[in-house]
Design a protein around this motif. Sequence first.
Motif, PDB file in Angstrom:
ATOM      1  N   LEU A   6      -5.810  -4.282  -3.211  1.00 19.36           N
ATOM      2  CA  LEU A   6      -5.474  -3.159  -2.732  1.00 19.36           C
ATOM      3  C   LEU A   6      -6.375  -2.568  -2.038  1.00 19.36           C
ATOM      4  N   ALA A   7      -6.283  -2.846  -0.514  1.00 19.97           N
ATOM      5  CA  ALA A   7      -7.372  -2.268   0.200  1.00 19.97           C
ATOM      6  C   ALA A   7      -7.094  -0.803   0.769  1.00 19.97           C
ATOM      7  N   SER A   8      -7.942  -0.011   1.427  1.00 15.39           N
ATOM      8  CA  SER A   8      -7.725   1.310   2.076  1.00 15.39           C
ATOM      9  C   SER A   8      -6.904   0.777   3.413  1.00 15.39           C
ATOM     10  N   ILE A   9      -6.010   1.836   3.760  1.00 18.66           N
ATOM     11  CA  ILE A   9      -5.260   1.517   5.108  1.00 18.66           C
ATOM     12  C   ILE A   9      -5.963   2.561   6.312  1.00 18.66           C
ATOM     13  N   ALA A  10      -7.088   3.090   5.908  1.00 17.09           N
ATOM     14  CA  ALA A  10      -7.541   4.076   6.909  1.00 17.09           C
ATOM     15  C   ALA A  10      -7.726   3.137   8.177  1.00 17.09           C
ATOM     16  N   HIS A  11      -8.339   1.819   8.137  1.00 16.25           N
ATOM     17  CA  HIS A  11      -8.632   0.893   9.186  1.00 16.25           C
ATOM     18  C   HIS A  11      -8.084  -0.325   8.842  1.00 16.25           C
ATOM     19  N   PRO A  46     -10.295  -7.182   8.205  1.00 20.76           N
ATOM     20  CA  PRO A  46     -11.662  -6.520   8.085  1.00 20.76           C
ATOM     21  C   PRO A  46     -11.602  -5.477   9.225  1.00 20.76           C
ATOM     22  N   PRO A  47     -12.633  -4.342   8.923  1.00 19.20           N
ATOM     23  CA  PRO A  47     -12.721  -3.287  10.417  1.00 19.20           C
ATOM     24  C   PRO A  47     -13.079  -4.007  11.390  1.00 19.20           C
ATOM     25  N   TRP A  53     -15.229   0.305   3.127  1.00 13.81           N
ATOM     26  CA  TRP A  53     -14.274   0.016   2.044  1.00 13.81           C
ATOM     27  C   TRP A  53     -13.357  -1.059   2.308  1.00 13.81           C
ATOM     28  N   GLU A  54     -12.899  -1.169   3.710  1.00 13.90           N
ATOM     29  CA  GLU A  54     -11.990  -2.229   4.156  1.00 13.90           C
ATOM     30  C   GLU A  54     -12.870  -3.483   4.298  1.00 13.90           C
ATOM     31  N   GLN A  55     -14.127  -3.286   4.702  1.00 17.24           N
ATOM     32  CA  GLN A  55     -15.194  -4.663   4.553  1.00 17.24           C
ATOM     33  C   GLN A  55     -15.273  -5.324   3.187  1.00 17.24           C
ATOM     34  N   GLY A  98      -0.766  -3.822   8.549  1.00 22.79           N
ATOM     35  CA  GLY A  98      -0.112  -5.183   9.288  1.00 22.79           C
ATOM     36  C   GLY A  98      -0.969  -5.729  10.123  1.00 22.79           C
ATOM     37  N   ASP A  99      -2.084  -5.228  10.827  1.00 14.91           N
ATOM     38  CA  ASP A  99      -2.917  -5.899  12.207  1.00 14.91           C
ATOM     39  C   ASP A  99      -3.961  -6.465  11.232  1.00 14.91           C
ATOM     40  N   SER A 100      -4.124  -6.659   9.816  1.00 18.76           N
ATOM     41  CA  SER A 100      -5.117  -7.054   9.014  1.00 18.76           C
ATOM     42  C   SER A 100      -5.134  -8.555   9.003  1.00 18.76           C
TER      43      SER A 100
END
Length: 361
Positions: A21-26, A29-30, A36-38, A60-62
């Motif tokens: 479960l990742a952050s969705i701020a970015h 990978p960012p 956090w996303e990295q 969705g763009d991850s």
Amino acid sequence: MLRTGVGSTRPQEAAVRVAVLASIAHRVPPRGYGPWEQVASTLAEGLVARGHDVTLFASGDSTTAGRLHAETPTGYEEDPAVDAKVAEALHIAAVFERADRFDVISNQFDFLPLVFSRLTTTPVVTTVHGFSSERILPVYRRYDDVTHYVAISDADRHPDLTYAATIHHGIDVEAFTPGAGDGGYLLFLGRIHPDKGTATAVEVARRAGWPLVIAGVVHDAGYHRREVLPHVDGDRVRYVGPVGPAERDRLLGGAAALLHLIDFDEPFGLSVVESMATGTPVVAFRRGSMPELVTPGLTGFLVDDADEAVAAVAPAAMLDRAACRRQAASRFGAERMVADYERLFARVVAEHAGRRGAGPG
């Protein structure tokens, strides 16, 4: 939305089904800022490569070699059309509504998912990426008995909480190019914020007689305007804004040293190990996790004030850059981090299965 990826290698532990479960701020990978996303990306891709069944919950763009589940098309920091609270609510709910499909949930999101942790029998491992405020501690205390906490440094362990492990972050060292440090500048890389000591880096570079390059996203506009911009002249002090992976790699490799003169107890500091991965030593204040990351005389120097920082710049620039990179690879490589999580997940899953097998006493 689900998308299946391919490609794996033989795992070191028995394969487990993991929800990351990742952050969705970015996005993950960012593209630029997004520590956090990295970390979530590095962990997810590493687990997939080791043969585990991984579903990444992210925007969705991850991109991922595992499965991707998305409730929002883009990160809310990158798309003003995305309402952060609504997106986060749907994002977290999506994981726990599907919890019985997984052996373990790796919560890389912060404290909000903890409130769901009593509603599932799937074990939840929560990585505490630092405490943004003492005000969030009641949530961590409330769910201390049902979630497994991971500290990202020993320095960031809170005495009120029970921890399953300390796992330092890891990076893909091969994604960073060994640099000669011949750019003729010192580097500040991070958020433009009083906590990160941007203005102190400007002072130290000036007193040490070196130009300074500042790279990072502005997190405190008033501080940036008052304390940083008046010194930016395009020559002795340059501000290049937020930078993506390629530019970050170039800037790190060309710097004589990274100035990390923080004014808070930093939980970890990805930019510090990224710098060391290019061979660039670090001059850091002796706060938070810095004594766990920086090896004095090998990967940089720990100092207690600006005077000591000024004195440390010249010897730091003379350190063996190849040895610095080797230290980064051995202590902070992605493989080490992923293996640490893999062992923890295996232990947690086994303990959970044992409790279920034992049944009521």
